[in-house]
Motif scaffolding. Structure first.
Motif, PDB file in Angstrom:
ATOM      1  N   VAL A 129       0.839  -1.206   0.000  1.00  0.00           N
ATOM      2  CA  VAL A 129       0.000   0.000   0.000  1.00  0.00           C
ATOM      3  C   VAL A 129       0.874   1.256   0.000  1.00  0.00           C
ATOM      4  O   VAL A 129       0.644   2.192  -0.774  1.00  0.00           O
ATOM      5  CB  VAL A 129      -0.970   0.006   1.203  1.00  0.00           C
ATOM      6  N   VAL A 130       1.893   1.263   0.838  1.00  0.00           N
ATOM      7  CA  VAL A 130       2.787   2.420   0.912  1.00  0.00           C
ATOM      8  C   VAL A 130       3.521   2.601  -0.412  1.00  0.00           C
ATOM      9  O   VAL A 130       3.620   3.717  -0.938  1.00  0.00           O
ATOM     10  CB  VAL A 130       3.775   2.277   2.090  1.00  0.00           C
ATOM     11  N   GLY A 131       4.019   1.510  -0.974  1.00  0.00           N
ATOM     12  CA  GLY A 131       4.726   1.576  -2.254  1.00  0.00           C
ATOM     13  C   GLY A 131       3.829   2.043  -3.380  1.00  0.00           C
ATOM     14  O   GLY A 131       4.235   2.850  -4.232  1.00  0.00           O
ATOM     15  N   LEU A 132       2.602   1.552  -3.410  1.00  0.00           N
ATOM     16  CA  LEU A 132       1.649   1.960  -4.431  1.00  0.00           C
ATOM     17  C   LEU A 132       1.340   3.452  -4.316  1.00  0.00           C
ATOM     18  O   LEU A 132       1.302   4.175  -5.323  1.00  0.00           O
ATOM     19  CB  LEU A 132       0.363   1.143  -4.321  1.00  0.00           C
ATOM     20  N   ASN A 147      -1.646  10.049  -1.094  1.00  0.00           N
ATOM     21  CA  ASN A 147      -1.041   9.796   0.215  1.00  0.00           C
ATOM     22  C   ASN A 147      -1.742   8.592   0.841  1.00  0.00           C
ATOM     23  O   ASN A 147      -2.780   8.150   0.355  1.00  0.00           O
ATOM     24  CB  ASN A 147      -1.218  11.009   1.129  1.00  0.00           C
ATOM     25  N   CYS A 148      -1.179   8.066   1.911  1.00  0.00           N
ATOM     26  CA  CYS A 148      -1.859   7.014   2.661  1.00  0.00           C
ATOM     27  C   CYS A 148      -1.669   7.271   4.154  1.00  0.00           C
ATOM     28  O   CYS A 148      -0.797   8.027   4.560  1.00  0.00           O
ATOM     29  CB  CYS A 148      -1.386   5.625   2.263  1.00  0.00           C
ATOM     30  N   VAL A 149      -2.517   6.650   4.949  1.00  0.00           N
ATOM     31  CA  VAL A 149      -2.486   6.812   6.403  1.00  0.00           C
ATOM     32  C   VAL A 149      -2.302   5.437   7.034  1.00  0.00           C
ATOM     33  O   VAL A 149      -2.996   4.488   6.674  1.00  0.00           O
ATOM     34  CB  VAL A 149      -3.793   7.466   6.916  1.00  0.00           C
ATOM     35  N   SER A 150      -1.360   5.335   7.962  1.00  0.00           N
ATOM     36  CA  SER A 150      -1.100   4.084   8.672  1.00  0.00           C
ATOM     37  C   SER A 150      -1.366   4.301  10.162  1.00  0.00           C
ATOM     38  O   SER A 150      -0.494   4.776  10.893  1.00  0.00           O
ATOM     39  CB  SER A 150       0.354   3.642   8.468  1.00  0.00           C
ATOM     40  N   LEU A 199       3.157  10.671   0.710  1.00  0.00           N
ATOM     41  CA  LEU A 199       3.410  10.542   2.145  1.00  0.00           C
ATOM     42  C   LEU A 199       2.633   9.376   2.747  1.00  0.00           C
ATOM     43  O   LEU A 199       1.469   9.168   2.427  1.00  0.00           O
ATOM     44  CB  LEU A 199       2.995  11.825   2.863  1.00  0.00           C
ATOM     45  N   ASN A 200       3.279   8.633   3.607  1.00  0.00           N
ATOM     46  CA  ASN A 200       2.607   7.656   4.451  1.00  0.00           C
ATOM     47  C   ASN A 200       2.540   8.296   5.832  1.00  0.00           C
ATOM     48  O   ASN A 200       3.531   8.325   6.557  1.00  0.00           O
ATOM     49  CB  ASN A 200       3.376   6.336   4.501  1.00  0.00           C
ATOM     50  N   LEU A 201       1.389   8.835   6.187  1.00  0.00           N
ATOM     51  CA  LEU A 201       1.220   9.512   7.473  1.00  0.00           C
ATOM     52  C   LEU A 201       0.950   8.465   8.547  1.00  0.00           C
ATOM     53  O   LEU A 201      -0.113   7.861   8.592  1.00  0.00           O
ATOM     54  CB  LEU A 201       0.081  10.526   7.401  1.00  0.00           C
ATOM     55  N   VAL A 202       1.927   8.257   9.400  1.00  0.00           N
ATOM     56  CA  VAL A 202       1.823   7.268  10.469  1.00  0.00           C
ATOM     57  C   VAL A 202       1.172   7.936  11.672  1.00  0.00           C
ATOM     58  O   VAL A 202       1.717   8.886  12.224  1.00  0.00           O
ATOM     59  CB  VAL A 202       3.209   6.693  10.832  1.00  0.00           C
ATOM     60  N   VAL A 203      -0.002   7.445  12.049  1.00  0.00           N
ATOM     61  CA  VAL A 203      -0.766   8.016  13.160  1.00  0.00           C
ATOM     62  C   VAL A 203      -0.732   6.988  14.293  1.00  0.00           C
ATOM     63  O   VAL A 203      -1.649   6.200  14.473  1.00  0.00           O
ATOM     64  CB  VAL A 203      -2.221   8.337  12.729  1.00  0.00           C
ATOM     65  N   ASP A 204       0.367   6.984  15.007  1.00  0.00           N
ATOM     66  CA  ASP A 204       0.538   5.958  16.040  1.00  0.00           C
ATOM     67  C   ASP A 204       1.179   6.490  17.316  1.00  0.00           C
ATOM     68  O   ASP A 204       1.650   5.717  18.146  1.00  0.00           O
ATOM     69  CB  ASP A 204       1.344   4.780  15.499  1.00  0.00           C
ATOM     70  N   GLY A 205       1.188   7.797  17.499  1.00  0.00           N
ATOM     71  CA  GLY A 205       1.781   8.355  18.712  1.00  0.00           C
ATOM     72  C   GLY A 205       3.254   8.000  18.848  1.00  0.00           C
ATOM     73  O   GLY A 205       3.769   7.881  19.947  1.00  0.00           O
ATOM     74  N   ARG A 206       3.919   7.795  17.749  1.00  0.00           N
ATOM     75  CA  ARG A 206       5.339   7.399  17.651  1.00  0.00           C
ATOM     76  C   ARG A 206       5.587   6.004  18.208  1.00  0.00           C
ATOM     77  O   ARG A 206       6.699   5.610  18.496  1.00  0.00           O
ATOM     78  CB  ARG A 206       6.243   8.439  18.304  1.00  0.00           C
ATOM     79  N   TYR A 207       4.522   5.232  18.329  1.00  0.00           N
ATOM     80  CA  TYR A 207       4.658   3.872  18.837  1.00  0.00           C
ATOM     81  C   TYR A 207       5.629   3.061  17.997  1.00  0.00           C
ATOM     82  O   TYR A 207       6.465   2.330  18.523  1.00  0.00           O
ATOM     83  CB  TYR A 207       3.296   3.170  18.877  1.00  0.00           C
TER      84      TYR A 207
END
Length: 118
Positions: free
Chosen positions: A13-16, A32-35, A92-100
């Motif tokens: 997904v990120v690569g696509l 963009n994508c969101v993780s 952009l792959n926006l990682v929404v994980d609180g820096r986990y």
């Protein structure tokens, strides 16, 4: 740690998204994508007694103590990417994980251990 199939699909997904951003940028199309991190939603309603245990574990092992990611947090991040405030953000792959994902790699071990001893 995740299964090979999960890791492969996430990277796909990120690569696509990155490839489409490069290809479609010439047409002024942003991609963009969101993780997100683990989010408790209504999908698990049949697991009513299980959900509070998982939320307690996520609160304990998460990087932002006392904060559990909500679906509305992921929606807000997605809305930002779709907004005029992100007109020059693409690929952009926006990682929404609180820096986990940066500071804690033991979620699977913690969850399994807690559930086995519950």
């Amino acid at each position: 740690m995740s299964t090979h199939s999960y890791a492969a699909s996430k990277h796909a997904v990120v690569g696509l998204a990155k490839n489409l951003a490069a290809e479609l940028g010439q047409h002024n199309i942003r991609v963009n994508c969101v993780s997100p991190y683990v989010v408790s939603t209504n999908i698990g309603q049949g697991l009513a007694d299980f959900t509070p245990k998982v939320e307690a574990i996520l609160n304990e092992v998460g990087n932002l103590k006392g904060t559990v990611l909500k679906a509305s947090d992921v929606a807000s991040a997605t809305l930002f990417l779709a907004s005029d405030e992100a007109t020059y953000v693409s690929g952009l792959n926006l990682v929404v994980d609180g820096r986990y994902s940066v500071v804690n790699s033991s979620i699977v071990v913690a969850v399994r251990s807690s559930l086995l001893h519950a």
